[in-house]
Design a protein around this motif. Structure first.
Motif, PDB file in Angstrom:
ATOM      1  N   GLY A 187      37.845  50.860 -71.918  1.00 34.08           N
ATOM      2  CA  GLY A 187      37.047  49.784 -70.985  1.00 34.08           C
ATOM      3  C   GLY A 187      36.091  50.643 -70.452  1.00 34.08           C
ATOM      4  O   GLY A 187      35.341  49.944 -69.367  1.00 34.08           O
ATOM      5  N   VAL A 188      35.824  52.075 -70.394  1.00 34.82           N
ATOM      6  CA  VAL A 188      34.996  52.469 -69.598  1.00 34.82           C
ATOM      7  C   VAL A 188      33.980  53.428 -70.625  1.00 34.82           C
ATOM      8  O   VAL A 188      34.440  53.758 -71.398  1.00 34.82           O
ATOM      9  N   LYS A 189      32.487  53.249 -70.171  1.00 36.90           N
ATOM     10  CA  LYS A 189      31.579  53.966 -70.887  1.00 36.90           C
ATOM     11  C   LYS A 189      32.037  55.436 -71.440  1.00 36.90           C
ATOM     12  O   LYS A 189      32.450  56.134 -70.460  1.00 36.90           O
ATOM     13  N   THR A 190      32.107  55.985 -72.664  1.00 39.40           N
ATOM     14  CA  THR A 190      32.445  57.271 -72.956  1.00 39.40           C
ATOM     15  C   THR A 190      31.110  57.801 -73.841  1.00 39.40           C
ATOM     16  O   THR A 190      31.290  57.433 -75.025  1.00 39.40           O
ATOM     17  N   SER A 191      30.318  58.514 -73.194  1.00 43.31           N
ATOM     18  CA  SER A 191      29.075  58.692 -73.815  1.00 43.31           C
ATOM     19  C   SER A 191      28.930  59.995 -74.548  1.00 43.31           C
ATOM     20  O   SER A 191      27.966  60.431 -75.473  1.00 43.31           O
ATOM     21  N   CYS A 192      29.663  61.153 -74.208  1.00 41.29           N
ATOM     22  CA  CYS A 192      29.523  62.267 -74.657  1.00 41.29           C
ATOM     23  C   CYS A 192      28.062  62.682 -74.250  1.00 41.29           C
ATOM     24  O   CYS A 192      27.620  63.600 -75.058  1.00 41.29           O
ATOM     25  N   ALA A 193      27.523  62.305 -73.422  1.00 44.31           N
ATOM     26  CA  ALA A 193      26.161  62.717 -72.984  1.00 44.31           C
ATOM     27  C   ALA A 193      25.217  62.511 -73.751  1.00 44.31           C
ATOM     28  O   ALA A 193      24.142  63.313 -73.667  1.00 44.31           O
ATOM     29  N   SER A 194      25.395  61.527 -74.744  1.00 48.09           N
ATOM     30  CA  SER A 194      24.233  61.253 -75.904  1.00 48.09           C
ATOM     31  C   SER A 194      23.790  59.903 -75.689  1.00 48.09           C
ATOM     32  O   SER A 194      24.510  58.651 -75.337  1.00 48.09           O
ATOM     33  N   LYS A 195      22.492  59.816 -75.962  1.00 49.65           N
ATOM     34  CA  LYS A 195      22.041  58.593 -76.317  1.00 49.65           C
ATOM     35  C   LYS A 195      22.774  57.668 -77.461  1.00 49.65           C
ATOM     36  O   LYS A 195      22.853  56.597 -77.227  1.00 49.65           O
ATOM     37  N   MET A 196      23.231  58.346 -78.360  1.00 51.97           N
ATOM     38  CA  MET A 196      24.181  57.746 -79.434  1.00 51.97           C
ATOM     39  C   MET A 196      25.097  56.896 -79.001  1.00 51.97           C
ATOM     40  O   MET A 196      25.576  55.892 -79.379  1.00 51.97           O
ATOM     41  N   LEU A 197      25.732  57.261 -77.670  1.00 56.52           N
ATOM     42  CA  LEU A 197      26.986  56.568 -77.166  1.00 56.52           C
ATOM     43  C   LEU A 197      26.614  56.005 -75.840  1.00 56.52           C
ATOM     44  O   LEU A 197      27.506  55.797 -75.306  1.00 56.52           O
ATOM     45  N   ASP A 198      25.513  55.840 -75.721  1.00 54.43           N
ATOM     46  CA  ASP A 198      25.164  55.221 -74.458  1.00 54.43           C
ATOM     47  C   ASP A 198      25.669  54.021 -73.963  1.00 54.43           C
ATOM     48  O   ASP A 198      25.926  53.433 -73.014  1.00 54.43           O
ATOM     49  N   ASN A 199      25.905  53.333 -75.130  1.00 54.13           N
ATOM     50  CA  ASN A 199      26.335  51.921 -75.140  1.00 54.13           C
ATOM     51  C   ASN A 199      27.848  51.827 -75.601  1.00 54.13           C
ATOM     52  O   ASN A 199      28.308  50.755 -75.599  1.00 54.13           O
ATOM     53  N   PHE A 200      28.312  52.938 -75.469  1.00 48.61           N
ATOM     54  CA  PHE A 200      29.808  52.829 -76.174  1.00 48.61           C
ATOM     55  C   PHE A 200      30.782  52.612 -74.975  1.00 48.61           C
ATOM     56  O   PHE A 200      31.069  53.694 -74.288  1.00 48.61           O
ATOM     57  N   ILE A 201      31.542  51.524 -75.083  1.00 50.26           N
ATOM     58  CA  ILE A 201      32.650  51.285 -74.298  1.00 50.26           C
ATOM     59  C   ILE A 201      33.843  51.553 -75.192  1.00 50.26           C
ATOM     60  O   ILE A 201      34.018  50.951 -76.144  1.00 50.26           O
ATOM     61  N   SER A 202      34.818  52.659 -74.906  1.00 51.20           N
ATOM     62  CA  SER A 202      35.789  52.957 -75.791  1.00 51.20           C
ATOM     63  C   SER A 202      37.014  51.778 -75.493  1.00 51.20           C
ATOM     64  O   SER A 202      37.112  51.286 -74.556  1.00 51.20           O
ATOM     65  N   PRO A 203      37.529  51.677 -76.742  1.00 51.88           N
ATOM     66  CA  PRO A 203      38.511  50.584 -76.771  1.00 51.88           C
ATOM     67  C   PRO A 203      40.001  51.228 -76.546  1.00 51.88           C
ATOM     68  O   PRO A 203      40.762  50.415 -76.573  1.00 51.88           O
ATOM     69  N   TYR A 204      39.878  52.561 -76.501  1.00 57.58           N
ATOM     70  CA  TYR A 204      41.453  53.187 -76.181  1.00 57.58           C
ATOM     71  C   TYR A 204      41.282  54.297 -75.300  1.00 57.58           C
ATOM     72  O   TYR A 204      40.158  54.887 -75.094  1.00 57.58           O
ATOM     73  N   ASN A 205      42.469  54.896 -74.819  1.00 62.37           N
ATOM     74  CA  ASN A 205      42.466  55.844 -74.049  1.00 62.37           C
ATOM     75  C   ASN A 205      42.791  57.221 -74.788  1.00 62.37           C
ATOM     76  O   ASN A 205      43.715  57.206 -75.913  1.00 62.37           O
TER      77      ASN A 205
END
Lengths: 485, 477
Positions: A83-101
């Protein structure tokens, strides 16, 4: 409050000197006030932190709290958080909200530690200066014109500036030890397989290992105990039982055999750093340890071997970032190939692209034997060096990094010189060994880290050896100025 | 010039595990798109594969069944390529260290001889998802339910020299994996499919010709047709002075042609390397022992047993063991009736022809093994004749009930009472005085005429043996 160790904070929480909500708010305020100059966080999660803190307070009141309950922490933005953005400091994952922990996240949550936020890092953990982040460089709190090291630079800077009591990191080629060294804190990279990699976004799967940044070894021992252990979701995690790391901290170092490899004190090592490391070794002699000169003859091959294996693995690991299911997708693709090409060209930064290309080349038909296979053979030789050395010594010591923190921009146009700064840390990952960085006497006002390398699954001894040094010195208690003491 | 064909097959058998090769998602067919894809199947950042040991056991069982070398250690490797239905951007497969090494299988040729076909290797790999090009207005939909489903890729040696042999080999593998219970063999759902490597060379030449790979052929009929068409095409190309190019071709059953998909130059460089997320798979003695303990009777063994135990002909036994379900069906009937030969005749006769006509598998048969047992019992105890039994079978097939119900309801019970038969005989003799006289004066052939008349008068229910005996007595008296 922010200068207290985890043990002190735990005692304060139990004694009712402060609540977890107050403690958490205190650190949130510090992040708010000081992080603008450091850029150590990508995402701050006050609502989650305070809600978790309130839960922790309830547990403390009910007497069901564990040793870490209520102490806030931060996670390198490479650990997936539901439920929280997990970006790996990349534009590639700037919009990625992880569905799991990630498993590490689940474990720290279960330990009752409120999450303050996600820390900045080099993009996909590729870098040694934290300058490759899509969210901008992190600054070193000891000198904001200098780098904090990388790739876990945000976690290191945040702990060094006391914006958070501890933070997680990952170490593929030195990404915990080097920033710990450059920011004057303690950072441990455990044995490969000790901490689950599930939910830790993969850079180089055979080298990646999660670990801890904290002020001192005793704090690291507490948190590592909570993070470590077998995970059925990670086939490469070890089924070996986790030791009680805190229990072994107080053992005497009388008779400890410290191996010092000549190769770690050769050309390229900054004189000031060398002097600091030597004085630390003298301190160990005072504590009853014996210094044994050893050889690790294949040390020089670690850099070429690492920079084939890690890019090769990353070139496949990052293939899933294709714009199809999540992450960045280019505007109006004309066809599939266009979508792949532009999404990836736009989404990845230059260091990531460089490593994908190097790795793709090293695995391609006709080059595989000459590069990838050769690098794997070298890797075995490097491992054999360590295995032999540990027949005669208990730990191995040397510098973490050849220099203190360098200036922002100083090496960013010269990737090879950046790669060379990893010379003392890479071999440990190639061999899969545990190692810790411990602050020793600074050089010209900048922190220096002593690297202590242990045998496989000998984290207990590493932490003990580091802790005894910290009982006899104050370097780990020094903190940078300008962050409210 | 005389030409010789060389064929090798790569068969993909979907292993019938409950969950996927590296994730806990269900492998059931036909669910709503993307409802059987968890974070691992979706290749979310950070996820890791965990090997399904059941797939390993099934692969090892296959290796044992073809007497293959099953090495102590096998390794998973990443096969790298981009495609939307391949979420990881690589397929986890096996490359230089497959789980099953060299083995073999014997096929029966049309002339009754057997031929040994080498199986080069068999390896485990993930299936891809499905790309759906219809219904998305210029876009492609992706369904990842199948993504990560375990496949066993079975690679043969280039040992087959015509399409019929290729089909025989494919059928044999198909039957074997079903016998082993490691694959449901369902070709419509894609659980069992095949690629064929085909080349031709002048008869007697030692080197192979350049081969073409025919992709994704999903029926026995198509394999035969695709190979024959491709062989003709290659011969035509060479005889016209051209050269066969190494390429992948697609068989189009509607147009009855193969056409080029991509040439060797366009082929991907898959950049295989060992998957660092997975440890090498160790096949321990313990695992071998426990798989061997579960190894079911193989078709060849079952065939021999049927010959010995039930005194069947090799032909009957072979047909009955061509398919595990069929052999189980037969054995159930034979055991329950104690009439093995009769059971074999009925299973290979009436049942087989009804199944064929209705295009049904034996598992979908409208006459169950219990029902056929009931019918055969009534034949054996002379309640009905074999001829009437065919009508009863038809009625069971049509859902009219079990044998006894039908015999009762239709009054088909055989007349064995000699008094009743004698009175029919008397009537027939009385009604045909001319034939009777001729018979008496030596025209023996008319005996058949009287049998026919009696049977007709009894509506086929009179016991034929009894009719013969009594008629003979009366006519010759």
């Amino acid at each position: 409050m922010h200068n207290k160790s985890l043990t002190e904070l735990a005692a304060g929480l139990r004694a009712g000197e402060f609540t977890s909500v107050e403690l958490t708010q205190h650190f949130l305020d510090r992040i708010e006030k000081y992080d603008e100059s450091l850029n150590s966080f990508i995402t701050v999660t006050p609502e989650i932190a305070l809600a978790q803190a309130a839960e922790a307070d309830a547990q403390i009141a009910a007497g069901t709290a564990g040793p870490l309950t209520g102490i806030p922490m931060a996670l390198k933005d490479i650990f997936c958080t539901d439920g929280v953005k997990t970006s790996c400091a990349s534009k590639m994952l700037d919009n990625f909200i992880s569905p799991y922990n990630a498993t590490v996240v689940e474990k720290l949550k279960a330990a009752g530690m409120p999450m303050l936020g996600k820390t900045n890092m080099d993009e996909f953990a590729m870098g040694s200066s934290n300058e490759s982040s899509y969210y901008g460089a992190v600054k070193n709190p000891w000198d904001t014109e200098r780098v904090p090291g990388g790739s876990s630079g945000g976690s290191a800077a945040a702990v060094a500036a006391r914006l958070v009591p501890m933070a997680t990191g990952t170490d593929t080629g030195g990404s915990i030890r080097q920033p710990a060294s450059l920011t004057g804190i303690t950072g441990i990279k455990p044995t490969y397989g000790r901490v689950s990699r599930f939910g830790m976004i993969a850079y180089a799967s055979s080298l990646d290992q999660g670990g801890v940044f904290a002020r001192d070894a005793a704090d690291c021992a507490l948190v590592l105990g909570a993070m470590a252990g077998f995970d059925e979701k990670d086939s490469t995690s070890s089924e070996r039982e986790v030791e009680d790391y805190a229990a072994g901290l107080d053992q005497s170092l009388q008779g400890l055999r410290i191996g010092v490899p000549a190769e770690y004190f050769g050309e390229g090592l900054d004189e000031g750093v060398a002097a600091s490391i030597k004085s630390a070794l003298d301190k160990y002699k005072e504590l009853g340890a014996e210094i044994v000169e050893i050889e690790l003859p294949n040390t020089g091959l670690a850099i070429p071997s690492y920079y084939v294996i890690a890019p090769a693995e990353c070139s496949a690991n990052l293939s899933r970032l294709d714009g199809v299911r999540y992450g960045h997708r280019c505007e109006d693709p004309v066809d599939l190939e266009d979508m792949y090409k532009r999404s990836r060209a736009e989404g990845f930064g230059s260091e990531v692209k460089r490593r994908i290309m190097v790795g793709t080349y090293a695995l391609s038909a006709g080059y595989y034997d000459a590069y990838y296979l050769k690098a794997q053979k070298v890797r075995r030789k490097i491992k054999d060096d360590f295995v032999q050395a540990f027949e005669n010594v208990d730990v191995i010591m040397g510098p973490v990094s050849p220099t203190t923190a360098f200036k922002l921009g100083e090496k960013s146009d010269d990737p090879v010189s950046m790669y060379l700064s990893d010379i003392y840390t890479l071999a440990v990952n190639l061999a899969g060994l545990p190692a810790i960085s411990v602050p020793v006497e600074p050089a010209e006002g900048l922190p220096v880290g002593l690297q202590i390398i242990g045998n496989y699954f000998d984290e207990s001894r590493l932490l003990n050896v580091a802790h005894q040094f910290q009982q006899a010195t104050d370097w780990h208690k020094q903190s940078p100025e300008g962050f409210g003491g | 010039m005389e030409w010789e064909t060389v064929i090798g097959l790569e068969i993909h058998a979907q292993l019938s595990t409950k969950s996927k090769l590296f994730s806990g998602s269900s492998t059931a067919y036909g669910a709503e798109p993307n409802t059987q894809a968890n974070v691992v199947d979706l290749a979310m950042p950070g996820v890791l594969p965990v090997l399904n040991i059941d797939a390993v056991r099934k692969a090892v069982m296959f290796g044992m069944a073809i007497e293959a070398d099953v090495p102590d250690v096998s390794v998973f490797a990443r096969k790298n390529y981009f495609y939307p239905d391949l979420p990881q951007g690589y397929q986890i497969s096996q490359f230089d260290k497959p789980i099953v090494g060299l083995g073999h299988l014997d096929i029966e040729l049309e002339n009754g001889e057997t031929k040994r076909i080498g199986v080069t290797r068999a390896h485990l790999e993930q299936d891809a998802g499905k790309s759906l090009h219809k219904d998305f207005a210029g876009q492609t939909g992706v369904d990842l339910n199948r993504s990560g489903t375990p496949l066993l890729e079975i690679v043969s040696e280039p040992d087959m020299s015509n399409a019929k042999e290729a089909v025989a080999y494919m059928k044999k593998i198909h039957s074997l994996v079903q016998f082993l219970g490691i694959c449901d063999g369902n070709m419509q759902e894609g659980s069992f499919r095949c690629d064929a490597n085909v080349s031709v060379r002048p008869k007697g030449q030692a080197e192979f010709g350049t081969r073409a790979e025919l992709k994704n052929i999903n029926s026995f009929k198509f394999v035969e047709r695709a190979i024959n068409i491709e062989v003709e095409r290659q011969i035509d190309v060479i005889e016209a002075g051209g050269e066969v190019v190494q390429e992948t071709r697609l068989f189009d059953p509607d147009k009855d042609e193969t056409r080029s998909m991509r040439s060797k130059e366009e082929a991907n460089d898959y950049r295989y390397f060992p998957d660092p997320d997975l440890l090498p798979v160790a096949i321990t003695q313990e695992l071998r022992d426990s798989v061997r303990a579960e190894l079911p009777e193989l078709p060849e063994q079952k065939k021999q047993r049927f010959i010995n135990q039930f005194e069947l002909s090799a032909f009957d036994a072979g047909v009955l063991t061509s398919n595990r379900a069929l052999s189980d069906y037969f054995e159930a009937v034979a055991e329950a009736t104690g009439e093995a030969k009769l059971s074999a005749n009925w299973v290979n006769g009436e049942l087989a022809s009804h199944l064929n006509k209705a295009e049904l598998d034996v598992t979908e048969s409208k006459v169950s093994a219990e029902q056929l047992t009931g019918l055969i019992k009534r034949i054996a105890d002379n309640t009905i004749s074999g001829k009437i039994a065919k009508d009863v079978f038809e009625a069971i097939w049509n859902g009219e009930g079990d044998a006894d119900e039908i015999i009762e309801a239709k009054g088909l019970k055989q007349i064995t009472d000699s008094g009743a038969i004698e009175s029919i005989i008397d009537e027939i003799i009385a009604a045909n005085p001319g034939q009777y006289e001729q018979y008496r004066s030596g025209k023996d052939k008319l005996f058949g005429f009287f049998v026919g008349q009696v049977m007709k008068a009894s509506k086929g229910k009179a016991n034929p043996a009894e009719v013969n005996r009594l008629l003979k007595a009366k006519l010759d008296a």
